[in-house]
Scaffold this motif. Structure first.
Motif, short mmCIF file in Angstrom:
data_model
loop_
_atom_site.label_atom_id
_atom_site.label_comp_id
_atom_site.label_asym_id
_atom_site.label_seq_id
_atom_site.Cartn_x
_atom_site.Cartn_y
_atom_site.Cartn_z
N ARG A 37 88.31 41.13 54.06
CA ARG A 37 89.02 42.52 54.47
C ARG A 37 90.29 42.65 53.60
NH1 ARG A 37 87.66 41.21 59.93
NH2 ARG A 37 85.62 41.53 60.43
N LEU A 38 91.15 41.64 53.83
CA LEU A 38 92.39 41.54 52.84
C LEU A 38 92.44 41.75 51.77
CD1 LEU A 38 95.33 39.33 54.71
CD2 LEU A 38 95.01 39.64 51.99
N GLN A 39 91.31 41.14 51.11
CA GLN A 39 91.21 41.42 49.46
C GLN A 39 90.81 42.76 49.27
OE1 GLN A 39 88.50 38.62 48.04
NE2 GLN A 39 89.63 36.65 48.97
N GLU A 40 90.01 43.43 50.35
CA GLU A 40 89.60 44.78 50.04
C GLU A 40 90.79 45.94 50.06
OE1 GLU A 40 86.39 45.50 52.66
OE2 GLU A 40 84.99 44.46 51.18
N ARG A 41 91.70 45.46 51.08
CA ARG A 41 92.78 46.23 51.14
C ARG A 41 93.88 46.17 50.01
NH1 ARG A 41 92.40 44.60 56.63
NH2 ARG A 41 94.18 43.17 56.29
N THR A 42 94.11 44.92 49.39
CA THR A 42 94.97 44.62 48.53
C THR A 42 94.14 44.31 46.95
OG1 THR A 42 94.70 42.37 49.07
CG2 THR A 42 96.51 43.52 50.15
N GLY A 43 93.74 45.46 46.46
CA GLY A 43 93.27 45.43 45.17
C GLY A 43 91.92 44.83 45.03
N GLY A 44 91.06 44.63 45.75
CA GLY A 44 89.50 44.69 45.90
C GLY A 44 89.30 43.09 45.65
N LEU A 45 88.11 42.81 45.72
CA LEU A 45 87.40 41.48 45.97
C LEU A 45 87.68 40.56 44.74
CD1 LEU A 45 83.87 42.01 47.37
CD2 LEU A 45 86.03 41.02 48.59
N VAL A 46 88.44 39.32 44.74
CA VAL A 46 88.41 38.37 43.74
C VAL A 46 87.41 38.13 42.93
CG1 VAL A 46 89.72 36.15 43.33
CG2 VAL A 46 90.78 37.51 44.98
N ALA A 47 86.16 37.76 43.84
CA ALA A 47 84.96 37.47 43.18
C ALA A 47 84.51 38.27 42.26
CB ALA A 47 84.22 36.87 44.24
N GLU A 48 84.73 39.73 42.33
CA GLU A 48 84.22 40.47 41.64
C GLU A 48 84.98 40.99 40.42
OE1 GLU A 48 83.49 43.90 43.85
OE2 GLU A 48 81.84 42.76 45.14
N LYS A 49 86.34 40.46 40.40
CA LYS A 49 87.31 40.80 39.17
C LYS A 49 87.05 39.81 38.13
CE LYS A 49 90.99 42.54 42.12
NZ LYS A 49 92.60 42.28 42.64
N LYS A 50 87.62 40.31 36.99
CA LYS A 50 87.16 39.69 35.67
C LYS A 50 88.48 38.97 35.54
CE LYS A 50 84.89 43.53 33.35
NZ LYS A 50 84.90 44.61 32.15
N GLU A 52 90.37 38.64 32.74
CA GLU A 52 91.81 39.24 32.33
C GLU A 52 92.49 39.84 33.44
OE1 GLU A 52 90.09 42.22 29.80
OE2 GLU A 52 89.34 40.84 28.30
N GLN A 53 91.90 40.28 34.66
CA GLN A 53 92.55 40.96 35.52
C GLN A 53 93.36 39.64 36.61
OE1 GLN A 53 89.67 43.09 37.75
NE2 GLN A 53 89.73 44.83 36.56
N LEU A 54 92.80 38.46 36.34
CA LEU A 54 93.17 37.56 37.41
C LEU A 54 94.38 36.84 36.62
CD1 LEU A 54 90.03 36.21 38.81
CD2 LEU A 54 91.78 37.53 40.18
N PHE A 55 93.98 36.24 35.40
CA PHE A 55 94.93 35.44 34.63
C PHE A 55 95.77 36.27 33.46
CE2 PHE A 55 91.49 33.03 36.13
CZ PHE A 55 92.09 32.27 37.05
N ILE A 56 97.15 36.03 33.33
CA ILE A 56 97.56 36.37 32.01
C ILE A 56 98.16 35.22 31.20
CG2 ILE A 56 99.88 37.61 31.62
CD1 ILE A 56 99.79 38.50 34.59
N VAL A 57 97.94 35.39 30.07
CA VAL A 57 98.36 34.45 28.69
C VAL A 57 100.00 34.73 28.78
CG1 VAL A 57 98.25 33.72 26.29
CG2 VAL A 57 96.19 34.71 27.57
#
Length: 426
Positions: A37-50, A52-57
């Motif tokens: 629920r916390l993930q859905e409130r703060t930007g969506g689920l982490v498992a469904e993200k790509k 590029e959205q999670l990591f930065i070079v």
């Protein structure tokens, strides 16, 4: 014992019922759901993200590590009430109307403004007016049908009746004018006599005593009348005298065998004797005589009918006398009506006879000269409030006059001696 404890199977608990909810441990499931629920409130689920959205070079040069202070847990922790105010990317922003209407500026097209000024109507407006007219007409018709009296247009006892023929709504019952009128003009609470007060005037008190005296005199007269009609005429006899008189009364009319007279009719049979006189053959009517009688009866009938017709024809010439008779009848009817109204006005103050019994006025509540007291504290109450209200209802013809029902036993009471009260046998 240790081996037995190791090999023992786990208890099976049914998780689909409320009984097993407390026994099962669901802390892990609750933690997982709370995290989701916390993930859905703060930007969506982490498992469904790509990725590029999670990591930065990181392409920037390495800097010297800065010493960071450790924040307290109180600063890092976000309150649940504030978490609802944080931005949610899934929710679209609300549309803001930038083109607000300015005062004095006409936003409508010139053609529309010209058409409104000219008074011409569009097809949709004309169609809407027609529709509103038809709706109003239908409403009027339905109202008329509702208030219209129902007329029988079907066979009441027939089986082939459609739903359209049957009545839909019942007519309301209009009560008559005299429905709410009171049966009598007697007041619900009558004002007592001034002599009935706890400290009355001498004249008022004497008038009340005289009224009570007259009531008692009437009662004694009625009792004396009954006594003179019954008890005074018949003497009071002893048992021995009563038995003698009873024997004489019962034996009265019984005659001896010597005094009996023989009233024999003789050999004639009572069944064969006829009441009518004997018929002779010579007196019998012939056929010619009967035909003559028939013709005479027919002639009399025709004469009577002609006479009636002539009288009806002559009634046209006596219109004045007929008018006089009608006026006299109308006068009589009016006189009777006036008499009836007068009678009704008189009877309004009296009690009607509703039931079999006659209404009897209650006894006057009076205090004798010895019973009068100077103060209200020492005064004893007379009568009963419930009985007074009950008699008032009877007097006003609301309920019929009644008498207290006597209590009668349906069974005979059984009498027996208790064992404890029995006398001891010597």
């Amino acid at each position: 014992m240790e081996n037995k404890q190791q090999t023992r199977k786990k208890l099976r608990i049914s998780k689909n019922k409320k009984k097993g909810w407390k026994k099962t441990d669901i802390t892990e499931v609750e933690e997982f759901l709370e995290d989701q629920r916390l993930q859905e409130r703060t930007g969506g689920l982490v498992a469904e993200k790509k990725d590029e959205q999670l990591f930065i070079v990181d392409k920037a040069p390495e800097e010297e590590p800065q010493i960071q202070r450790k924040r307290k847990k109180k600063d890092t922790k976000i309150l649940k009430c504030h978490s609802h105010l944080q931005f949610d990317p899934r929710i679209k922003p609300a549309r803001i109307a930038h083109n607000l209407r300015k005062p004095g500026v006409e936003r409508r097209h010139e053609r529309v403004v010209e058409r409104i000024k000219s008074g011409k109507k569009t097809k949709t407006e004309i169609q809407a007016e027609k529709q509103s007219r038809t709706d109003r007409r239908l409403k009027r018709e339905t109202r008329r049908k509702e208030h219209r009296l129902f007329k029988k247009s079907y066979d009441l006892w027939g089986t082939e009746n459609t739903e359209e023929d049957l009545p839909v709504k019942k007519q309301k019952f209009n009560p008559p004018k005299h429905h709410r009128e009171k049966p009598t003009l007697v007041s619900a609470v009558e004002i007592p006599h001034p002599g009935a007060s706890y400290n009355p005037a001498f004249d008022d008190y004497q008038a009340l005593i005289e009224k009570a005296h007259n009531v008692e005199v009437k009662k004694t007269k009625i009792e004396k009348k009954i006594y003179n009609a019954l008890d005074a005429k018949f003497k009071s006899l002893d048992k021995a005298e009563l038995e003698k008189t009873w024997l004489t009364e019962m034996s009265a009319g019984l005659a001896d065998d010597d005094t009996v007279e023989d009233n024999d009719i003789g050999d004639l049979d009572l069944d064969k004797i006829s009441v009518n006189p004997p018929v002779q053959r010579e007196k019998k009517k012939t056929k010619i005589q009967r035909n003559k009688e028939k013709k005479l009866k027919q002639q009399e009938k025709l004469q009577h009918n002609d006479k009636v017709k002539k009288l009806r024809a002559n009634e046209i010439f006596r219109l004045k006398s007929i008018k006089k008779e009608v006026k006299e009848k109308e006068k009589k009817v009016e006189q009777k009506k006036e008499e009836r109204l007068k009678r009704e006005a008189k009877n309004k103050t009296k009690t009607r006879k509703i039931g079999k019994m006659k209404f009897e006025e209650p006894n006057l509540e009076i205090k004798l000269t010895d019973e009068l007291e100077g103060s209200l504290r020492l005064l004893k109450p007379e009568g009963h409030l419930f009985e007074d209200r009950f008699k008032s209802l009877q007097k006003r013809s609301i309920i019929e006059p009644r008498v207290q029902a006597r209590r009668t036993r349906k069974y005979k009471p059984k009498v027996f001696d208790k064992r404890s009260h029995r006398p001891e046998e010597s």
